[in-house]
Design a protein around this motif. Structure first.
Motif, PDB file in Angstrom:
ATOM      1  N   UNK A   4       0.817  -1.218   0.000  1.00 25.56           N
ATOM      2  CA  UNK A   4       0.000   0.000   0.000  1.00 25.56           C
ATOM      3  C   UNK A   4       0.843   1.257   0.000  1.00 25.56           C
ATOM      4  N   UNK A   5       1.929   1.268   0.779  1.00 22.03           N
ATOM      5  CA  UNK A   5       2.770   2.459   0.860  1.00 22.03           C
ATOM      6  C   UNK A   5       3.503   2.723  -0.447  1.00 22.03           C
ATOM      7  N   UNK A   6       3.962   1.657  -1.111  1.00 25.55           N
ATOM      8  CA  UNK A   6       4.665   1.835  -2.395  1.00 25.55           C
ATOM      9  C   UNK A   6       3.726   2.441  -3.436  1.00 25.55           C
ATOM     10  N   UNK A   7       2.513   1.933  -3.507  1.00 26.90           N
ATOM     11  CA  UNK A   7       1.563   2.437  -4.498  1.00 26.90           C
ATOM     12  C   UNK A   7       1.164   3.877  -4.188  1.00 26.90           C
ATOM     13  N   UNK A   8       0.719   4.128  -2.966  1.00 25.87           N
ATOM     14  CA  UNK A   8       0.222   5.464  -2.617  1.00 25.87           C
ATOM     15  C   UNK A   8       1.362   6.471  -2.555  1.00 25.87           C
ATOM     16  N   UNK A   9       2.511   6.078  -1.968  1.00 22.97           N
ATOM     17  CA  UNK A   9       3.640   6.999  -1.902  1.00 22.97           C
ATOM     18  C   UNK A   9       4.167   7.366  -3.271  1.00 22.97           C
ATOM     19  N   UNK A  10       4.208   6.408  -4.185  1.00 25.51           N
ATOM     20  CA  UNK A  10       4.699   6.686  -5.540  1.00 25.51           C
ATOM     21  C   UNK A  10       3.742   7.591  -6.300  1.00 25.51           C
ATOM     22  N   UNK A  11       2.444   7.312  -6.172  1.00 23.28           N
ATOM     23  CA  UNK A  11       1.462   8.160  -6.858  1.00 23.28           C
ATOM     24  C   UNK A  11       1.452   9.568  -6.294  1.00 23.28           C
ATOM     25  N   UNK A  12       1.636   9.702  -4.972  1.00 22.46           N
ATOM     26  CA  UNK A  12       1.680  11.034  -4.373  1.00 22.46           C
ATOM     27  C   UNK A  12       2.919  11.796  -4.821  1.00 22.46           C
ATOM     28  N   UNK A  13       4.058  11.106  -4.956  1.00 25.43           N
ATOM     29  CA  UNK A  13       5.291  11.771  -5.368  1.00 25.43           C
ATOM     30  C   UNK A  13       5.300  12.117  -6.845  1.00 25.43           C
ATOM     31  N   UNK A  52      13.330   9.460 -19.647  1.00 27.57           N
ATOM     32  CA  UNK A  52      12.187  10.036 -20.369  1.00 27.57           C
ATOM     33  C   UNK A  52      12.590  10.481 -21.763  1.00 27.57           C
ATOM     34  N   UNK A  53      13.811  11.023 -21.883  1.00 29.75           N
ATOM     35  CA  UNK A  53      14.278  11.473 -23.195  1.00 29.75           C
ATOM     36  C   UNK A  53      14.449  10.300 -24.152  1.00 29.75           C
ATOM     37  N   UNK A  54      14.723   9.117 -23.596  1.00 29.32           N
ATOM     38  CA  UNK A  54      14.872   7.927 -24.440  1.00 29.32           C
ATOM     39  C   UNK A  54      13.528   7.290 -24.776  1.00 29.32           C
ATOM     40  N   UNK A  55      12.435   7.871 -24.286  1.00 28.20           N
ATOM     41  CA  UNK A  55      11.110   7.379 -24.638  1.00 28.20           C
ATOM     42  C   UNK A  55      10.541   6.340 -23.693  1.00 28.20           C
ATOM     43  N   UNK A  56      11.099   6.209 -22.490  1.00 27.95           N
ATOM     44  CA  UNK A  56      10.559   5.241 -21.526  1.00 27.95           C
ATOM     45  C   UNK A  56       9.172   5.677 -21.078  1.00 27.95           C
ATOM     46  N   UNK A  57       8.285   4.729 -20.905  1.00 28.33           N
ATOM     47  CA  UNK A  57       6.934   5.039 -20.442  1.00 28.33           C
ATOM     48  C   UNK A  57       6.967   5.544 -19.014  1.00 28.33           C
ATOM     49  N   UNK A  58       5.925   6.308 -18.620  1.00 20.71           N
ATOM     50  CA  UNK A  58       5.874   6.845 -17.262  1.00 20.71           C
ATOM     51  C   UNK A  58       5.799   5.738 -16.223  1.00 20.71           C
ATOM     52  N   UNK A  59       5.117   4.658 -16.547  1.00 20.69           N
ATOM     53  CA  UNK A  59       5.046   3.535 -15.610  1.00 20.69           C
ATOM     54  C   UNK A  59       6.438   2.953 -15.371  1.00 20.69           C
ATOM     55  N   UNK A  60       7.215   2.807 -16.436  1.00 18.10           N
ATOM     56  CA  UNK A  60       8.580   2.281 -16.298  1.00 18.10           C
ATOM     57  C   UNK A  60       9.463   3.268 -15.554  1.00 18.10           C
ATOM     58  N   UNK A  61       9.261   4.548 -15.814  1.00 14.31           N
ATOM     59  CA  UNK A  61      10.062   5.571 -15.142  1.00 14.31           C
ATOM     60  C   UNK A  61       9.821   5.551 -13.637  1.00 14.31           C
ATOM     61  N   UNK A  62       8.528   5.499 -13.260  1.00 18.84           N
ATOM     62  CA  UNK A  62       8.175   5.579 -11.837  1.00 18.84           C
ATOM     63  C   UNK A  62       8.512   4.284 -11.111  1.00 18.84           C
ATOM     64  N   UNK A  63       7.987   3.164 -11.629  1.00 22.56           N
ATOM     65  CA  UNK A  63       8.117   1.905 -10.894  1.00 22.56           C
ATOM     66  C   UNK A  63       9.351   1.097 -11.291  1.00 22.56           C
ATOM     67  N   UNK A  64       9.995   1.458 -12.385  1.00 18.88           N
ATOM     68  CA  UNK A  64      11.187   0.746 -12.797  1.00 18.88           C
ATOM     69  C   UNK A  64      12.459   1.442 -12.360  1.00 18.88           C
ATOM     70  N   UNK A  65      12.634   2.698 -12.791  1.00 18.45           N
ATOM     71  CA  UNK A  65      13.869   3.419 -12.498  1.00 18.45           C
ATOM     72  C   UNK A  65      13.832   4.096 -11.122  1.00 18.45           C
TER      73      UNK A  65
END
Length: 308
Positions: free
Chosen positions: A111-120, A208-221
């Motif tokens: 829960x904290x990972x999902x909500x904290x990431x979305x809030x940030x 982001x400049x390389x075209x990575x999706x926002x989902x990959x940027x947030x939860x991947x990198x």
């Protein structure tokens, strides 16, 4: 890594020795077991025989020496109440505590990972402000107050949930929610802060400049690099859950090691109390070592600093 692990084990060993010393002498402050296990009409001869049978007639330091000698052979003594090995009683109760703590931390971390990431992801937005307010409220709510209010509202008035028990999914709701509220609030704040810093880092702009999706940027990198502080806090909170489940287990009648400690204090069952505290301390000791190893694996600077 081996040098780092050795240093952490040696630094954690001294507090464990103080636990052994403290639990033995503090347990004796609860009173004379003869007052509970013998009838009121017991004579002095009966009391003396009871003390001699269980070794309570020796000086405290002699008793402590015998206790340490028993520990060296992994003998925790026998329960005064049941005459069974004390460690067996603790090991029967410990899985219930670990299950409760494990379920709580799994829900808190996810829960904290999902909500904290979305809030940030959108700082100072409405979602961020709501998440920050709720997490701060949850982190500052006393667990014993939440437990009592939960029993009063959901068990007594609404009759939706049971007040105690061990069978059925409903018996997990109030204990887990009570233990969950503070770790969840703290972890949301930690994840949000780490993710805000990570999302502002240069490598995120490159991704982001390389075209990575926002989902990959947030939860991947970003999340991968923000995991270290969250892991440390989650580990500390897990240790706190194992160590601090006494209140929750007592209120909800959960058959874990916390309730066993309280019962042992009330029954002056020294062997079971000592075994419960020591096995809990050993579990916390091992959890701290595991947390340190995981943190060192995530951050090489920690290993290098420890070996310097």
């Amino acid at each position: 890594m081996l040098i780092y692990l050795r240093n952490r084990i040696l630094s954690s060993a001294l507090p464990f020795l103080f636990v052994i010393l403290g639990v033995f002498f503090l347990a004796r402050l609860t009173g004379d077991p003869a007052n509970l296990y013998l009838p009121l009409s017991a004579t002095e001869e009966m009391r003396a025989a009871f003390s001699a049978q269980h070794g309570f007639d020796d000086p405290l330091f002699v008793q402590f020496g015998d206790y340490v000698a028993q520990l060296a052979t992994l003998d925790f003594g026998d329960s005064l109440r049941t005459a069974q090995p004390a460690d067996e009683a603790v090991l029967r109760a410990f899985p219930a505590t670990l299950q409760l703590a494990g379920a709580t931390m799994l829900l808190a971390v996810v829960g904290a990972v999902v909500i904290g990431s979305l809030a940030a992801y959108r700082p100072n937005s409405l979602a961020d402000r709501v998440a920050s307010f709720l997490s701060a409220t949850a982190a500052s709510t006393p667990d014993f107050w939440f437990a009592i209010m939960g029993v009063l509202v959901f068990a007594v008035q609404l009759e939706w949930l049971p007040t105690s028990g061990t069978t059925g999914a409903s018996v997990w709701v109030l204990p887990v929610l009570t233990l969950l509220i503070r770790p969840f609030g703290v972890l949301v704040q930690v994840v949000r802060g780490a993710m805000v810093s990570a999302l502002a880092a240069p490598y995120i702009k490159v991704a982001r400049a390389k075209g990575a999706s926002e989902r990959r940027v947030v939860f991947g990198h970003a999340l991968r690099n923000a995991a270290a502080p969250g892991l440390t806090v989650a580990g500390d909170l897990t240790v706190g859950l194992v160590n601090g489940a006494v209140v929750v287990e007592t209120i909800f009648g959960w058959p874990g090691v916390g309730k066993l400690m309280i019962d042992s204090i009330l029954q002056r069952d020294f062997a079971v109390l000592q075994a419960a505290v020591l096995i809990t301390a050993l579990t916390i000791f091992l959890l701290n070592i595991l947390i340190d190893v995981c943190y060192a694996l995530l951050d090489a600077r920690v290993r290098q600093g420890a070996m310097a």
